[in-house]
Write a protein that holds these residues in place. Structure first.
Motif, mmCIF file in Angstrom:
data_model
loop_
_atom_site.group_PDB
_atom_site.id
_atom_site.type_symbol
_atom_site.label_atom_id
_atom_site.label_comp_id
_atom_site.label_asym_id
_atom_site.label_seq_id
_atom_site.Cartn_x
_atom_site.Cartn_y
_atom_site.Cartn_z
ATOM 1 N N PRO A 42 -54.298 42.704 7.166
ATOM 2 C CA PRO A 42 -54.131 43.271 8.515
ATOM 3 C C PRO A 42 -54.374 44.784 8.503
ATOM 4 O O PRO A 42 -54.126 45.444 7.488
ATOM 5 N N ARG A 56 -59.717 52.764 9.413
ATOM 6 C CA ARG A 56 -59.663 53.773 8.357
ATOM 7 C C ARG A 56 -59.159 53.144 7.072
ATOM 8 O O ARG A 56 -58.324 52.255 7.097
ATOM 9 N N ASP A 58 -58.091 53.882 2.763
ATOM 10 C CA ASP A 58 -57.770 54.837 1.708
ATOM 11 C C ASP A 58 -58.770 54.703 0.570
ATOM 12 O O ASP A 58 -59.228 53.606 0.272
ATOM 13 N N THR A 61 -59.085 51.505 -2.206
ATOM 14 C CA THR A 61 -58.760 50.166 -1.728
ATOM 15 C C THR A 61 -60.006 49.293 -1.751
ATOM 16 O O THR A 61 -61.127 49.773 -1.868
ATOM 17 N N GLU A 113 -54.729 56.450 14.711
ATOM 18 C CA GLU A 113 -53.760 57.086 13.833
ATOM 19 C C GLU A 113 -53.414 56.167 12.679
ATOM 20 O O GLU A 113 -53.115 54.998 12.902
ATOM 21 N N PRO A 114 -53.396 56.668 11.463
ATOM 22 C CA PRO A 114 -52.847 55.830 10.395
ATOM 23 C C PRO A 114 -51.356 55.634 10.643
ATOM 24 O O PRO A 114 -50.704 56.487 11.232
ATOM 25 N N TRP A 115 -50.842 54.497 10.209
ATOM 26 C CA TRP A 115 -49.455 54.164 10.498
ATOM 27 C C TRP A 115 -48.464 54.851 9.582
ATOM 28 O O TRP A 115 -47.270 54.791 9.798
ATOM 29 N N ALA A 116 -48.943 55.422 8.507
ATOM 30 C CA ALA A 116 -48.013 55.948 7.517
ATOM 31 C C ALA A 116 -48.671 57.109 6.801
ATOM 32 O O ALA A 116 -49.838 57.417 7.025
ATOM 33 N N ALA A 117 -47.887 57.739 5.960
ATOM 34 C CA ALA A 117 -48.411 58.841 5.175
ATOM 35 C C ALA A 117 -49.635 58.389 4.396
ATOM 36 O O ALA A 117 -49.828 57.219 4.141
ATOM 37 N N GLY A 118 -50.446 59.345 4.008
ATOM 38 C CA GLY A 118 -51.656 59.005 3.274
ATOM 39 C C GLY A 118 -52.844 59.382 4.120
ATOM 40 O O GLY A 118 -52.805 59.299 5.343
ATOM 41 N N GLU A 119 -53.904 59.757 3.467
ATOM 42 C CA GLU A 119 -55.020 60.307 4.224
ATOM 43 C C GLU A 119 -55.790 59.276 5.022
ATOM 44 O O GLU A 119 -56.176 59.518 6.152
ATOM 45 N N TRP B 9 -45.353 54.679 1.105
ATOM 46 C CA TRP B 9 -45.110 54.012 2.377
ATOM 47 C C TRP B 9 -45.490 52.540 2.337
ATOM 48 O O TRP B 9 -45.346 51.828 3.308
ATOM 49 N N ARG B 84 -45.494 51.242 14.542
ATOM 50 C CA ARG B 84 -46.465 51.424 13.473
ATOM 51 C C ARG B 84 -45.916 50.981 12.120
ATOM 52 O O ARG B 84 -45.936 51.711 11.139
ATOM 53 N N HIS B 137 -44.442 51.086 6.201
ATOM 54 C CA HIS B 137 -43.540 51.671 7.190
ATOM 55 C C HIS B 137 -43.967 53.080 7.538
ATOM 56 O O HIS B 137 -44.656 53.755 6.807
ATOM 57 N N GLY B 139 -44.341 56.594 7.911
ATOM 58 C CA GLY B 139 -43.904 57.767 7.172
ATOM 59 C C GLY B 139 -44.424 59.029 7.820
ATOM 60 O O GLY B 139 -45.031 58.994 8.872
ATOM 61 N N THR B 140 -44.176 60.148 7.166
ATOM 62 C CA THR B 140 -44.684 61.411 7.676
ATOM 63 C C THR B 140 -46.152 61.528 7.307
ATOM 64 O O THR B 140 -46.537 61.264 6.169
ATOM 65 N N THR B 142 -49.441 63.188 6.110
ATOM 66 C CA THR B 142 -49.742 64.338 5.272
ATOM 67 C C THR B 142 -51.104 64.921 5.643
ATOM 68 O O THR B 142 -51.544 65.861 5.050
ATOM 69 N N SER B 143 -51.755 64.332 6.599
ATOM 70 C CA SER B 143 -53.054 64.860 7.046
ATOM 71 C C SER B 143 -53.204 64.661 8.546
ATOM 72 O O SER B 143 -52.531 63.830 9.114
#
Lengths: 143, 143
Positions: A42, A56, A58, A61, A113-119, B9, B84, B137, B139-140, B142-143
């Motif tokens: 998903p 998007r 990472d 992956t 928007e990505p759902w979580a931290a990470g580029e 995350w 998200r 989940h 998260g904040t 970073t970009s």
């Protein structure tokens, strides 16, 4: 409504309706062939002004590692288990990582928007080749 | 919680939790390889006492036409687009149509009602080989 293979409870979702559903939803699933079988992942997506499905990824992956354009399947659905009804739309088309600065700049305008931290720095676009939709509704059981 | 590839995350869903989710949900999706790509089809399912994923198919559909056991991917997920966040469980294993009367009789006891008219007379069982789950989940960024 046109039905599928004579099964009156299985309706074809028209192309304009498939398009509307694709623009309305935010989460879908891609199928990637791994050896002789396929796996499902998903992801959240957006539809570009050109009608491409955009998401998007990472670095590192599975999808990102694909160097060349490939044909993939992408699905969205809406299921109401309590009412035993639902619909699904399947998109099959060529996916490729976008590297051209102009196109990339356009895609970065999308609400993706990505759902979580990470580029999730890499953009992949799937150009729909074949789009099919079906809707099942609760009918009278014959068996 | 163990995390995946250093991405904090993205948590691994433990095997007992995957099992619980599989028994709790009623709708999943299978991925079928078609030529060089794969297509995704939602369906309702049940888990047998032996832990197999069981679903019913109509004669003439893609899955029913498969004569020999094949490895397929099957996925369930629960996504909260507003927050998200979400999880998914992927099962990869051998699927085969069940023809043995004893096993068929056992599977017919499962809560596996077809959602609409039509016989869906054929039972397919997927024996999980590999089961993996992940949870994302919010998260904040970073970009």
């Amino acid at each position: 409504m046109p039905v599928i293979e004579g099964r009156s409870w299985l309706e074809i979702v028209s192309p304009p309706e498939c398009d509307r559903l694709l623009r309305e939803q935010r989460v879908g699933r891609i199928a990637l062939v791994v050896g002789a079988h396929a796996e499902i992942f998903p992801l959240n997506y957006a539809v570009s002004d050109r009608g491409d499905v955009v998401f998007r990824t990472d670095p590192g992956t599975k999808l990102d590692m694909l160097k060349d354009p490939i044909t993939i399947g992408f699905e969205i659905d809406g299921v109401d288990a309590d009412n035993r009804s639902g619909w699904s739309v399947l998109v099959v088309g060529e996916a490729r990582r976008v590297r051209e600065p102009d196109e990339l700049a356009r895609l970065k305008e999308l609400p993706l928007e990505p759902w979580a931290a990470g580029e999730k720095a890499n953009y992949v676009r799937l150009r729909p080749g074949k789009v099919t939709g079906r809707r099942i509704h609760h009918g009278t059981r014959t068996s």
